[in-house]
Write a protein that holds these residues in place. Structure first.
Motif, PDB file in Angstrom:
ATOM      1  N   LEU A   2       0.853  -1.182   0.000  1.00 11.19           N
ATOM      2  CA  LEU A   2       0.000   0.000   0.000  1.00 11.19           C
ATOM      3  C   LEU A   2       0.891   1.234   0.000  1.00 11.19           C
ATOM      4  N   THR A   3       0.695   2.058  -1.019  1.00  5.29           N
ATOM      5  CA  THR A   3       1.471   3.285  -1.180  1.00  5.29           C
ATOM      6  C   THR A   3       0.516   4.461  -1.200  1.00  5.29           C
ATOM      7  N   LEU A   4       0.819   5.486  -0.412  1.00  5.95           N
ATOM      8  CA  LEU A   4      -0.004   6.684  -0.352  1.00  5.95           C
ATOM      9  C   LEU A   4       0.762   7.879  -0.897  1.00  5.95           C
ATOM     10  N   ALA A   5       0.027   8.782  -1.529  1.00  2.00           N
ATOM     11  CA  ALA A   5       0.644  10.002  -2.046  1.00  2.00           C
ATOM     12  C   ALA A   5       0.832  11.002  -0.906  1.00  2.00           C
ATOM     13  N   SER A   6       1.877  11.795  -0.999  1.00  2.00           N
ATOM     14  CA  SER A   6       2.106  12.875  -0.040  1.00  2.00           C
ATOM     15  C   SER A   6       2.779  14.029  -0.770  1.00  2.00           C
ATOM     16  N   ALA A   7       2.853  15.170  -0.106  1.00  7.62           N
ATOM     17  CA  ALA A   7       3.482  16.341  -0.715  1.00  7.62           C
ATOM     18  C   ALA A   7       4.943  16.078  -1.045  1.00  7.62           C
ATOM     19  N   ALA A   8       5.573  15.185  -0.276  1.00  8.27           N
ATOM     20  CA  ALA A   8       6.987  14.868  -0.502  1.00  8.27           C
ATOM     21  C   ALA A   8       7.178  13.710  -1.470  1.00  8.27           C
ATOM     22  N   GLY A   9       6.072  13.172  -1.993  1.00  7.60           N
ATOM     23  CA  GLY A   9       6.172  12.031  -2.909  1.00  7.60           C
ATOM     24  C   GLY A   9       5.502  10.804  -2.317  1.00  7.60           C
ATOM     25  N   PRO A  10       5.496   9.695  -3.063  1.00  5.88           N
ATOM     26  CA  PRO A  10       4.833   8.468  -2.592  1.00  5.88           C
ATOM     27  C   PRO A  10       5.464   7.939  -1.300  1.00  5.88           C
ATOM     28  N   VAL A  11       4.584   7.434  -0.405  1.00  4.36           N
ATOM     29  CA  VAL A  11       5.047   6.847   0.855  1.00  4.36           C
ATOM     30  C   VAL A  11       4.589   5.396   0.893  1.00  4.36           C
ATOM     31  N   ASP A  12       5.539   4.486   1.019  1.00  8.68           N
ATOM     32  CA  ASP A  12       5.227   3.057   1.086  1.00  8.68           C
ATOM     33  C   ASP A  12       4.869   2.688   2.522  1.00  8.68           C
ATOM     34  N   ILE A  13       3.587   2.393   2.761  1.00 13.56           N
ATOM     35  CA  ILE A  13       3.125   2.051   4.100  1.00 13.56           C
ATOM     36  C   ILE A  13       3.288   0.554   4.357  1.00 13.56           C
ATOM     37  N   LEU A  14       2.833  -0.272   3.408  1.00 11.88           N
ATOM     38  CA  LEU A  14       3.028  -1.726   3.455  1.00 11.88           C
ATOM     39  C   LEU A  14       3.874  -2.104   2.246  1.00 11.88           C
ATOM     40  N   ARG A  15       4.896  -2.954   2.461  1.00 11.87           N
ATOM     41  CA  ARG A  15       5.908  -3.146   1.414  1.00 11.87           C
ATOM     42  C   ARG A  15       6.095  -4.603   1.018  1.00 11.87           C
ATOM     43  N   GLY A  16       5.001  -5.355   1.006  1.00 15.25           N
ATOM     44  CA  GLY A  16       5.085  -6.739   0.557  1.00 15.25           C
ATOM     45  C   GLY A  16       4.884  -7.726   1.695  1.00 15.25           C
ATOM     46  N   ILE A  17       3.718  -7.687   2.310  1.00 17.59           N
ATOM     47  CA  ILE A  17       3.419  -8.533   3.463  1.00 17.59           C
ATOM     48  C   ILE A  17       2.627  -9.751   3.013  1.00 17.59           C
ATOM     49  N   SER A  18       3.050 -10.915   3.459  1.00 16.22           N
ATOM     50  CA  SER A  18       2.307 -12.163   3.262  1.00 16.22           C
ATOM     51  C   SER A  18       2.040 -12.773   4.637  1.00 16.22           C
ATOM     52  N   LEU A  19       0.801 -13.246   4.839  1.00 19.62           N
ATOM     53  CA  LEU A  19       0.378 -13.632   6.176  1.00 19.62           C
ATOM     54  C   LEU A  19      -0.792 -14.599   6.087  1.00 19.62           C
ATOM     55  N   VAL A  20      -0.798 -15.588   6.977  1.00 18.78           N
ATOM     56  CA  VAL A  20      -1.902 -16.540   7.071  1.00 18.78           C
ATOM     57  C   VAL A  20      -2.418 -16.528   8.506  1.00 18.78           C
ATOM     58  N   VAL A  21      -3.745 -16.415   8.667  1.00 22.11           N
ATOM     59  CA  VAL A  21      -4.387 -16.482   9.977  1.00 22.11           C
ATOM     60  C   VAL A  21      -5.467 -17.551   9.895  1.00 22.11           C
ATOM     61  N   GLU A  22      -5.406 -18.520  10.789  1.00 22.93           N
ATOM     62  CA  GLU A  22      -6.370 -19.619  10.769  1.00 22.93           C
ATOM     63  C   GLU A  22      -7.659 -19.237  11.488  1.00 22.93           C
ATOM     64  N   ALA A  23      -8.728 -19.919  11.162  1.00 22.99           N
ATOM     65  CA  ALA A  23     -10.021 -19.674  11.791  1.00 22.99           C
ATOM     66  C   ALA A  23      -9.930 -19.910  13.297  1.00 22.99           C
ATOM     67  N   GLY A  24     -10.464 -18.986  14.078  1.00 27.13           N
ATOM     68  CA  GLY A  24     -10.465 -19.109  15.528  1.00 27.13           C
ATOM     69  C   GLY A  24      -9.185 -18.671  16.207  1.00 27.13           C
ATOM     70  N   GLU A  25      -8.164 -18.307  15.433  1.00 26.08           N
ATOM     71  CA  GLU A  25      -6.881 -17.896  15.999  1.00 26.08           C
ATOM     72  C   GLU A  25      -6.983 -16.485  16.568  1.00 26.08           C
ATOM     73  N   THR A  26      -6.189 -16.203  17.607  1.00 23.44           N
ATOM     74  CA  THR A  26      -6.024 -14.844  18.104  1.00 23.44           C
ATOM     75  C   THR A  26      -4.614 -14.391  17.752  1.00 23.44           C
ATOM     76  N   LEU A  27      -4.524 -13.262  17.056  1.00 20.91           N
ATOM     77  CA  LEU A  27      -3.248 -12.776  16.526  1.00 20.91           C
ATOM     78  C   LEU A  27      -3.007 -11.353  16.992  1.00 20.91           C
ATOM     79  N   GLY A  28      -1.828 -11.098  17.560  1.00 19.43           N
ATOM     80  CA  GLY A  28      -1.441  -9.752  17.950  1.00 19.43           C
ATOM     81  C   GLY A  28      -0.460  -9.161  16.957  1.00 19.43           C
ATOM     82  N   LEU A  29      -0.726  -7.954  16.483  1.00 19.99           N
ATOM     83  CA  LEU A  29       0.180  -7.215  15.608  1.00 19.99           C
ATOM     84  C   LEU A  29       0.892  -6.163  16.447  1.00 19.99           C
ATOM     85  N   VAL A  30       2.209  -6.282  16.553  1.00 19.04           N
ATOM     86  CA  VAL A  30       2.990  -5.371  17.388  1.00 19.04           C
ATOM     87  C   VAL A  30       4.066  -4.708  16.543  1.00 19.04           C
ATOM     88  N   GLY A  31       4.684  -3.680  17.120  1.00 18.72           N
ATOM     89  CA  GLY A  31       5.732  -2.959  16.413  1.00 18.72           C
ATOM     90  C   GLY A  31       5.641  -1.483  16.731  1.00 18.72           C
TER      91      GLY A  31
END
Length: 227
Positions: free
Chosen positions: A17-46
């Motif tokens: 996901l890339t967004l436009a800005s006054a300073a030029g394009p900003v890459d927010i997500l840069r190639g994420i692959s992810l699998v979440v199974e049914a019923g799983e609880t997943l925490g996203l940290v960082g």
């Protein structure tokens, strides 16, 4: 006859996901692959700015990726138009925001009943009353959001998120605006098996203690999953 393929509840492939800005394009997500199974609880940290909330928004059908594929509950979200995404969220998703996002002109009861009313369900008000009683707010049914504390507003938001028994619950910093004691109470409600009823839970948090309660944690950094 071959058995039908069983898909994971969430399948993200090379998401960007890339967004436009006054300073030029900003890459927010840069190639994420992810699998979440049914019923799983997943925490996203960082750290702040790592792409956690954006990734959650894409998986919830709130934001459209620039490229890559997002399959949730067997449906390709990245190919849907806005009307189809709205129907998908209505039918499958419950969302708990850090800032609550309650409708200020509606009472607690009306806020919680709204998802069922939009779906044309019977006894929406009765079920909303039961949900609010279950989170300890039976005495606050006719109060407006401005008349409720932060913890009470978050409990209303949680009741609204789970009232339609969604397949997926997404929570973005659900305790970020709350004191420690109130935040712990919200977490207990969020992880309660009866309240989730087997739903897949994905949450964004800076709180490592909260993330540790999940089945799995994934750390993001600079729009990528950190090694």
């Amino acid at each position: 006859m071959a058995a039908p393929e069983i898909l994971p509840e969430i399948l993200v492939e090379d998401l960007r996901l890339t967004l436009a800005s006054a300073a030029g394009p900003v890459d927010i997500l840069r190639g994420i692959s992810l699998v979440v199974e049914a019923g799983e609880t997943l925490g996203l940290v960082g750290p702040s700015g790592s792409g956690k909330s954006t990734l959650l928004s894409v998986m919830a059908g709130l934001e459209r990726p620039t490229s890559g594929s997002v399959t949730v509950a067997g449906q390709r979200l990245d190919t849907m138009d806005e009307d189809a995404l709205a129907r998908f969220r209505r039918d499958h998703v419950g969302i708990v925001f850090q800032s609550f996002h309650l409708i200020p002109t509606m009472t607690a009861l009306e806020n919680v009943a709204l998802p069922l009313e939009l779906a044309g369900k019977r006894d929406a008000v009765g079920e909303a009353r039961r949900q609010l009683e279950a989170v300890g707010l039976g005495h606050r049914l006719e109060h407006y959001p401005a008349q409720l504390s932060g913890g009470e507003q978050q409990r209303v938001a949680l009741a609204r998120a789970v009232i339609a028994t969604p397949r997926l619950i997404f929570a973005d910093e659900p305790t970020g605006n709350l004191d420690t004691r109130t935040g712990e109470a919200i977490v207990d409600l969020l992880f309660d098996p009866e309240r989730r009823r087997g739903a897949t839970l994905v949450l964004v948090t800076h709180d490592e203690h909260l993330a540790a309660r999940c089945d799995r944690r994934i750390r993001l950094a600079d729009g990528l999953i950190a090694a």
